[in-house]
Scaffold this motif. Sequence first.
Motif, PDB file in Angstrom:
ATOM      1  N   ARG A  70      49.188  42.385  23.491  1.00 45.10           N
ATOM      2  CA  ARG A  70      48.578  41.224  22.842  1.00 45.10           C
ATOM      3  C   ARG A  70      47.765  40.419  23.834  1.00 45.10           C
ATOM      4  O   ARG A  70      48.243  40.043  24.897  1.00 45.10           O
ATOM      5  N   PHE A  71      46.547  40.121  23.461  1.00 48.63           N
ATOM      6  CA  PHE A  71      45.642  39.319  24.286  1.00 48.63           C
ATOM      7  C   PHE A  71      46.253  37.959  24.598  1.00 48.63           C
ATOM      8  O   PHE A  71      46.089  37.436  25.697  1.00 48.63           O
ATOM      9  N   ASP A  72      46.985  37.385  23.637  1.00 48.57           N
ATOM     10  CA  ASP A  72      47.583  36.061  23.846  1.00 48.57           C
ATOM     11  C   ASP A  72      48.563  36.058  25.012  1.00 48.57           C
ATOM     12  O   ASP A  72      48.742  35.026  25.667  1.00 48.57           O
ATOM     13  N   ASP A  73      49.196  37.205  25.288  1.00 42.83           N
ATOM     14  CA  ASP A  73      50.098  37.276  26.431  1.00 42.83           C
ATOM     15  C   ASP A  73      49.337  37.117  27.746  1.00 42.83           C
ATOM     16  O   ASP A  73      49.844  36.527  28.697  1.00 42.83           O
ATOM     17  N   ALA A  74      48.120  37.643  27.803  1.00 36.13           N
ATOM     18  CA  ALA A  74      47.299  37.463  29.004  1.00 36.13           C
ATOM     19  C   ALA A  74      46.958  35.984  29.195  1.00 36.13           C
ATOM     20  O   ALA A  74      47.027  35.466  30.307  1.00 36.13           O
ATOM     21  N   LYS A  75      46.597  35.302  28.109  1.00 36.21           N
ATOM     22  CA  LYS A  75      46.310  33.862  28.206  1.00 36.21           C
ATOM     23  C   LYS A  75      47.544  33.098  28.684  1.00 36.21           C
ATOM     24  O   LYS A  75      47.439  32.219  29.538  1.00 36.21           O
ATOM     25  N   LYS A  76      48.682  33.431  28.131  1.00 30.73           N
ATOM     26  CA  LYS A  76      49.921  32.754  28.525  1.00 30.73           C
ATOM     27  C   LYS A  76      50.221  33.001  30.005  1.00 30.73           C
ATOM     28  O   LYS A  76      50.562  32.072  30.735  1.00 30.73           O
ATOM     29  N   PHE A  77      50.081  34.233  30.441  1.00 33.56           N
ATOM     30  CA  PHE A  77      50.320  34.577  31.838  1.00 33.56           C
ATOM     31  C   PHE A  77      49.392  33.776  32.753  1.00 33.56           C
ATOM     32  O   PHE A  77      49.811  33.197  33.743  1.00 33.56           O
ATOM     33  N   LEU A  78      48.110  33.729  32.388  1.00 37.52           N
ATOM     34  CA  LEU A  78      47.126  33.029  33.213  1.00 37.52           C
ATOM     35  C   LEU A  78      47.324  31.520  33.226  1.00 37.52           C
ATOM     36  O   LEU A  78      46.914  30.844  34.169  1.00 37.52           O
ATOM     37  N   SER A  79      47.977  30.976  32.214  1.00 38.51           N
ATOM     38  CA  SER A  79      48.219  29.532  32.206  1.00 38.51           C
ATOM     39  C   SER A  79      49.275  29.126  33.225  1.00 38.51           C
ATOM     40  O   SER A  79      49.322  27.981  33.647  1.00 38.51           O
ATOM     41  N   SER A  80      50.116  30.088  33.637  1.00 39.96           N
ATOM     42  CA  SER A  80      51.160  29.755  34.598  1.00 39.96           C
ATOM     43  C   SER A  80      50.998  30.464  35.942  1.00 39.96           C
ATOM     44  O   SER A  80      51.632  30.085  36.912  1.00 39.96           O
ATOM     45  N   ALA A  81      50.168  31.493  36.000  1.00 38.66           N
ATOM     46  CA  ALA A  81      49.988  32.252  37.239  1.00 38.66           C
ATOM     47  C   ALA A  81      48.848  31.656  38.059  1.00 38.66           C
ATOM     48  O   ALA A  81      48.025  30.903  37.546  1.00 38.66           O
ATOM     49  N   ALA A  82      48.822  32.002  39.328  1.00 37.01           N
ATOM     50  CA  ALA A  82      47.753  31.552  40.219  1.00 37.01           C
ATOM     51  C   ALA A  82      47.118  32.767  40.895  1.00 37.01           C
ATOM     52  O   ALA A  82      47.257  32.967  42.098  1.00 37.01           O
ATOM     53  N   HIS A  99      36.525  32.789  27.663  1.00 32.47           N
ATOM     54  CA  HIS A  99      37.507  31.720  27.457  1.00 32.47           C
ATOM     55  C   HIS A  99      38.629  31.809  28.486  1.00 32.47           C
ATOM     56  O   HIS A  99      39.123  30.784  28.964  1.00 32.47           O
ATOM     57  N   LEU A 100      39.032  33.040  28.829  1.00 27.51           N
ATOM     58  CA  LEU A 100      40.047  33.211  29.877  1.00 27.51           C
ATOM     59  C   LEU A 100      39.539  32.675  31.210  1.00 27.51           C
ATOM     60  O   LEU A 100      40.272  32.022  31.947  1.00 27.51           O
ATOM     61  N   VAL A 101      38.276  32.963  31.514  1.00 24.09           N
ATOM     62  CA  VAL A 101      37.703  32.504  32.775  1.00 24.09           C
ATOM     63  C   VAL A 101      37.673  30.982  32.819  1.00 24.09           C
ATOM     64  O   VAL A 101      38.120  30.370  33.796  1.00 24.09           O
ATOM     65  N   VAL A 102      37.155  30.356  31.772  1.00 25.44           N
ATOM     66  CA  VAL A 102      37.052  28.888  31.743  1.00 25.44           C
ATOM     67  C   VAL A 102      38.429  28.257  31.896  1.00 25.44           C
ATOM     68  O   VAL A 102      38.638  27.352  32.720  1.00 25.44           O
ATOM     69  N   MET A 103      39.409  28.739  31.112  1.00 27.08           N
ATOM     70  CA  MET A 103      40.762  28.195  31.177  1.00 27.08           C
ATOM     71  C   MET A 103      41.361  28.353  32.577  1.00 27.08           C
ATOM     72  O   MET A 103      41.936  27.421  33.134  1.00 27.08           O
ATOM     73  N   SER A 104      41.191  29.534  33.177  1.00 19.47           N
ATOM     74  CA  SER A 104      41.775  29.796  34.490  1.00 19.47           C
ATOM     75  C   SER A 104      41.075  29.041  35.600  1.00 19.47           C
ATOM     76  O   SER A 104      41.716  28.554  36.533  1.00 19.47           O
ATOM     77  N   LYS A 105      39.744  28.933  35.527  1.00 19.65           N
ATOM     78  CA  LYS A 105      38.993  28.227  36.567  1.00 19.65           C
ATOM     79  C   LYS A 105      39.267  26.720  36.548  1.00 19.65           C
ATOM     80  O   LYS A 105      39.195  26.075  37.587  1.00 19.65           O
ATOM     81  N   LEU A 106      39.589  26.164  35.385  1.00 20.40           N
ATOM     82  CA  LEU A 106      39.958  24.748  35.332  1.00 20.40           C
ATOM     83  C   LEU A 106      41.216  24.493  36.150  1.00 20.40           C
ATOM     84  O   LEU A 106      41.335  23.482  36.837  1.00 20.40           O
ATOM     85  N   LYS A 107      42.147  25.412  36.076  1.00 19.59           N
ATOM     86  CA  LYS A 107      43.417  25.272  36.792  1.00 19.59           C
ATOM     87  C   LYS A 107      43.310  25.740  38.246  1.00 19.59           C
ATOM     88  O   LYS A 107      43.957  25.184  39.128  1.00 19.59           O
ATOM     89  N   HIS A 108      42.498  26.769  38.466  1.00 23.30           N
ATOM     90  CA  HIS A 108      42.366  27.373  39.804  1.00 23.30           C
ATOM     91  C   HIS A 108      40.892  27.582  40.135  1.00 23.30           C
ATOM     92  O   HIS A 108      40.386  28.705  40.075  1.00 23.30           O
ATOM     93  N   PRO A 109      40.174  26.523  40.490  1.00 22.81           N
ATOM     94  CA  PRO A 109      38.732  26.643  40.715  1.00 22.81           C
ATOM     95  C   PRO A 109      38.353  27.584  41.859  1.00 22.81           C
ATOM     96  O   PRO A 109      37.251  28.115  41.884  1.00 22.81           O
ATOM     97  N   GLU A 110      39.271  27.826  42.788  1.00 23.52           N
ATOM     98  CA  GLU A 110      38.977  28.707  43.920  1.00 23.52           C
ATOM     99  C   GLU A 110      39.097  30.188  43.563  1.00 23.52           C
ATOM    100  O   GLU A 110      38.693  31.053  44.332  1.00 23.52           O
ATOM    101  N   MET A 111      39.638  30.497  42.398  1.00 27.32           N
ATOM    102  CA  MET A 111      39.834  31.877  41.959  1.00 27.32           C
ATOM    103  C   MET A 111      38.483  32.573  41.764  1.00 27.32           C
ATOM    104  O   MET A 111      37.562  32.007  41.202  1.00 27.32           O
TER     105      MET A 111
END
Length: 161
Positions: A70-82, A99-111
Amino acid sequence: MTASTDAATAPDPLRTRHAVVVDDDESLLRVVTAGLEHAGCIVTAFNRFGIFKSDEPTRRAEAIVKATTRFDDAKKFLSSAAPDILITDVRLGGSNGLHLVVMSKLKHPEMSAVVMTGYDDVVLKKDAEAAGARYVVKPFMISDLLELLGLPHPLVERGDG
């Protein structure tokens, strides 16, 4: 920029990087995962249609491969992983890798982020760049992807001088 600033932002070649790969094409997911593992990354891979397993043991770091259907599991993982690196397809069934990139870059801009697509689209490329991601069109050489990320390509011999 000063030398100390450059050194602080340059990747440490001895540090193992954690890469997350999200794609609904299992064959491409396997190739990208294997390339990242051979470059010394720990890889967490997500696909949409079935369980993903790495067929090859890593040579430079122990691979951690997690899978989901499930794609949603990737989103969930990325919301807590670094992760250090996110590589995602743009079109993932009914979901969007940007959307995954935007969400992840907000939390981890150096990624570091790379979006992959089978469609060479100027607007999509601008959207990816605006989200802080690099853009690659499929098909591509794994060595080009590793170079884009500043990772070594252990299968290519390099001269010492």
